[in-house]
Design a protein around this motif. Sequence first.
Motif, PDB file in Angstrom:
ATOM      1  N   LEU A   1       0.829  -1.202   0.000  1.00  0.00           N
ATOM      2  CA  LEU A   1       0.000   0.000   0.000  1.00  0.00           C
ATOM      3  C   LEU A   1       0.869   1.260   0.000  1.00  0.00           C
ATOM      4  N   GLN A   2       1.927   1.277   0.793  1.00  0.00           N
ATOM      5  CA  GLN A   2       2.833   2.420   0.813  1.00  0.00           C
ATOM      6  C   GLN A   2       3.498   2.607  -0.547  1.00  0.00           C
ATOM      7  N   PHE A   3       3.874   1.506  -1.184  1.00  0.00           N
ATOM      8  CA  PHE A   3       4.450   1.542  -2.530  1.00  0.00           C
ATOM      9  C   PHE A   3       3.455   2.190  -3.505  1.00  0.00           C
ATOM     10  N   LEU A   4       2.191   1.776  -3.426  1.00  0.00           N
ATOM     11  CA  LEU A   4       1.156   2.358  -4.292  1.00  0.00           C
ATOM     12  C   LEU A   4       1.018   3.857  -4.055  1.00  0.00           C
ATOM     13  N   ARG A   5       0.967   4.240  -2.803  1.00  0.00           N
ATOM     14  CA  ARG A   5       0.808   5.661  -2.472  1.00  0.00           C
ATOM     15  C   ARG A   5       1.998   6.477  -2.965  1.00  0.00           C
ATOM     16  N   ASP A   6       3.210   5.918  -2.842  1.00  0.00           N
ATOM     17  CA  ASP A   6       4.409   6.621  -3.315  1.00  0.00           C
ATOM     18  C   ASP A   6       4.412   6.767  -4.835  1.00  0.00           C
ATOM     19  N   ARG A   7       4.067   5.684  -5.539  1.00  0.00           N
ATOM     20  CA  ARG A   7       4.136   5.692  -7.003  1.00  0.00           C
ATOM     21  C   ARG A   7       2.970   6.436  -7.648  1.00  0.00           C
ATOM     22  N   LEU A   8       1.787   6.269  -7.096  1.00  0.00           N
ATOM     23  CA  LEU A   8       0.602   6.896  -7.702  1.00  0.00           C
ATOM     24  C   LEU A   8       0.271   8.241  -7.074  1.00  0.00           C
ATOM     25  N   LYS A   9       1.032   8.616  -6.075  1.00  0.00           N
ATOM     26  CA  LYS A   9       0.833   9.927  -5.400  1.00  0.00           C
ATOM     27  C   LYS A   9      -0.618  10.128  -4.976  1.00  0.00           C
TER      28      LYS A   9
ATOM     29  N   ALA B   1      -0.962  -8.776  -1.617  1.00  0.00           N
ATOM     30  CA  ALA B   1      -1.611  -8.017  -2.684  1.00  0.00           C
ATOM     31  C   ALA B   1      -3.125  -7.942  -2.524  1.00  0.00           C
ATOM     32  N   ILE B   2      -3.780  -9.040  -2.132  1.00  0.00           N
ATOM     33  CA  ILE B   2      -5.240  -8.999  -2.011  1.00  0.00           C
ATOM     34  C   ILE B   2      -5.653  -8.051  -0.885  1.00  0.00           C
ATOM     35  N   VAL B   3      -4.913  -8.065   0.208  1.00  0.00           N
ATOM     36  CA  VAL B   3      -5.230  -7.152   1.312  1.00  0.00           C
ATOM     37  C   VAL B   3      -4.930  -5.712   0.904  1.00  0.00           C
ATOM     38  N   ALA B   4      -3.833  -5.498   0.187  1.00  0.00           N
ATOM     39  CA  ALA B   4      -3.509  -4.142  -0.296  1.00  0.00           C
ATOM     40  C   ALA B   4      -4.583  -3.640  -1.256  1.00  0.00           C
ATOM     41  N   ALA B   5      -5.128  -4.533  -2.090  1.00  0.00           N
ATOM     42  CA  ALA B   5      -6.214  -4.135  -3.006  1.00  0.00           C
ATOM     43  C   ALA B   5      -7.436  -3.697  -2.215  1.00  0.00           C
ATOM     44  N   TRP B   6      -7.784  -4.452  -1.171  1.00  0.00           N
ATOM     45  CA  TRP B   6      -8.922  -4.043  -0.317  1.00  0.00           C
ATOM     46  C   TRP B   6      -8.641  -2.686   0.319  1.00  0.00           C
ATOM     47  N   GLN B   7      -7.413  -2.516   0.855  1.00  0.00           N
ATOM     48  CA  GLN B   7      -7.057  -1.256   1.515  1.00  0.00           C
ATOM     49  C   GLN B   7      -7.086  -0.088   0.535  1.00  0.00           C
TER      50      GLN B   7
END
Length: 190
Positions: free
Chosen positions: A55-63, A82-88
């Motif tokens: 999730l932190q990776f997603l937030r960093d990359r997708l701003k 990944a499945i939990v990160a998708a839910w989050q």
Amino acid sequence: MSIIICPGIHEPALTERFISGFSSLLSDRSIGNKTVDILVFPAEGFLALSSLHILQFLRDRLKDKLESPVIFISFSAGVVGAIVAAWQWQLLGGHVKAFIAIDGWGMPLWGNFPIHLLSHDYFTHWSSTVLGRRRDDFYAEPSVDHLTMWRSPQTVQGWWVETSTDISQTPVRLSAAEFLYSLIKRYDEK
């Protein structure tokens, strides 16, 4: 659209080979007229299991561009995080277009977004149906080694199985990479 790649616990070279084999079907990392942004979570060891790190990776990359649609492609132990990160991501307001699990055997796969499973053999495909029914899945025939699904999806032949409620459609023979491409093209058009 962004494709989020979540590897399992294995050598990073296998993920590079996966991306090479899969993206050989994408011309210049695009589908139609649209560019596809492929983001690879740099999983090291047990970090593949960490939804918080993904999730932190997603937030960093997708701003925090929550409106930007994402498709998750995960492998083996990476399916857990990944499945939990998708839910989050979705709980934060993000747009998950689809979740694709490659050999995520034994992991319950539920969500209010489309979920697809690619399996290295028929038994894994069949036994995974008790952990969540999906509409379109793929299994290798003949069966292949677990890591081959990730390392060389363009060489793995098998069946695209379409199921709508209790009605099964005629399976379609293709490679795992072609199946992935078909799914991504479908969700890119929506």
